[in-house]
Enzyme design. Structure first.
Site, short mmCIF file in Angstrom:
data_model
loop_
_atom_site.label_atom_id
_atom_site.label_comp_id
_atom_site.label_asym_id
_atom_site.label_seq_id
_atom_site.Cartn_x
_atom_site.Cartn_y
_atom_site.Cartn_z
N VAL A 1 0.93 -1.21 -0.16
CA VAL A 1 -0.04 -0.07 0.02
C VAL A 1 0.93 1.26 0.14
O VAL A 1 0.46 2.20 -0.75
CB VAL A 1 -0.82 -0.11 1.32
CG1 VAL A 1 -0.31 0.40 2.30
CG2 VAL A 1 -2.17 1.14 0.90
N GLY B 1 -5.12 -6.81 0.91
CA GLY B 1 -5.62 -5.88 2.18
C GLY B 1 -4.78 -4.56 2.25
O GLY B 1 -4.15 -4.18 1.19
N GLU B 2 -4.45 -4.39 3.34
CA GLU B 2 -3.68 -2.94 3.56
C GLU B 2 -4.38 -1.59 3.21
O GLU B 2 -3.96 -0.56 3.39
CB GLU B 2 -2.23 -3.02 2.99
CG GLU B 2 -1.57 -4.33 3.33
CD GLU B 2 0.00 -4.26 2.80
OE1 GLU B 2 0.28 -3.14 1.82
OE2 GLU B 2 0.50 -5.40 2.95
N GLY B 3 -5.45 -1.73 2.24
CA GLY B 3 -5.83 -0.38 1.81
C GLY B 3 -5.60 -0.52 0.46
O GLY B 3 -5.79 0.61 -0.44
#
Length: 337
Positions: A90, A308-310
């Site tokens: 990210v 994930g992570e944004g």
């Protein structure tokens, strides 16, 4: 009771009228037009403001069920340091759109004494309980984490955020997300459990068994009771972050499976908050599809992402900026010579 304002319906109608008057066939820009009208309603003006200040907050925490993952739980603490070094997925993707990334230790099973204090200032506990045998949280911790998420949203908005993105980091996150979605929607574990970090079918079967045991345990129906029994401190903090963004009238771009599950629970706490959320991308995890359908949200992108992570939501920022640009900068049919 959390007061949530509604987006400006008059601005939305004005935006739709303007979009129809642009130098193009009616509806020719498809989803971009829908997003332009949505942003106009959120900002209460036509055209909507540019999305110059985008902020990603990664809520990190460990789970007692992390043994179902392809990776050990120690990875969570290691990844916090990777975020701080600017080397995570990210981090790299956010730089492409000028977004800022912040990581917070909400429940990492490590003291993380070597990281800055501001990373640890909202820490609720070290890890969450194994939801197949015990509650994830102690009484009152879900509420504390929820309030912490609200404080984080307020801080990012005070610093100038035009758009908020919740990120997540925690080995076992997809299992917790599946349990939350199954509990809220009454869906069988088999239908919501995916492969997470990439486990094989045998590994997925173990995850299904974990979620089934978790769902069979007694719990209350109140959203905080659900977070206490089946969630985690980082899920509760994410829910608070989502609700407070809505309460402050700031658009929130959901990421993948974890933020989708948190949003589902957050809607139980503040039903009108959903009007301020968009789904950034479609996760490969099945529980996200159930969550987004229940929330009435259609993902902007579908890139097969599951990091994930944004990271997925960050990819949708360019699309939102394009939507803002067309309604702001395109000419009108009436102005053609």
């Amino acid at each position: 009771m959390i007061d949530i304002p509604l987006p400006d319906s008059d601005a939305r109608e004005e935006a739709l009228t303007r979009l129809d008057a642009l130098v193009k066939p009616l509806g020719a820009l498809g989803r971009l037009e829908e997003l332009a009208a949505w942003l106009s309603a959120a900002h209460g003006m036509v055209p909507p403001r540019p999305l110059d200040d985008v902020r990603v907050v990664v809520f990190a925490g460990d789970h007692g069920v992390s043994g179902v993952s392809a990776y050990p739980r120690e990875i969570t603490a290691a990844m916090v340091r990777v975020f701080l070094a600017g080397k995570s997925g990210v981090n790299v993707l956010a730089r492409q759109v000028g977004a800022k990334v912040r990581v917070l230790d909400i429940a990492v099973d490590d003291e993380l004494a070597d990281v800055p204090e501001e990373v640890r200032q909202y820490k609720i506990r070290r890890g969450s309980g194994s939801i197949d045998f015990t509650d994830a949280l102690e009484p009152g911790e879900a509420e504390r984490a929820f309030d912490a998420g609200r404080l984080v949203a307020n801080a990012e908005i005070a610093a100038g955020a035009d758009l908020l993105i919740p990120g997540d980091m925690g080995i076992g996150n997809t299992t917790v997300a599946a349990a939350l979605v199954a509990a809220v929607l009454g869906v069988p574990a088999e239908e919501v459990v995916g492969t997470g970090t990439g486990v094989d079918e045998e590994g997925r079967a173990r995850k299904v068994a974990v979620v089934e045991r978790a769902l069979a345990r007694p719990r209350g129906s109140d959203p905080f009771a659900v977070l206490t029994a089946l969630g985690s401190a980082c899920a509760a903090a994410t829910a608070g972050f989502l609700v407070q963004g809505a309460a402050r009238g700031v658009p929130v771009l959901l990421d993948g499976v974890f933020s989708g599950a948190a949003a589902l629970v957050a809607r139980e706490i503040a039903p009108d908050a959903v009007h301020w959320w968009l789904a950034g991308h479609r996760s490969t995890e099945p529980s996200q599809a159930y969550a987004l359908k229940a929330l009435g949200l259609e993902p902007i992108l579908d890139l097969g992402l599951r990091l994930g992570e944004g990271s997925g939501a960050v990819q949708a920022v360019t699309t939102l900026r394009a939507a803002q640009a067309i309604i702001s900068d395109m000419g009108l049919l009436a102005d053609l010579a």
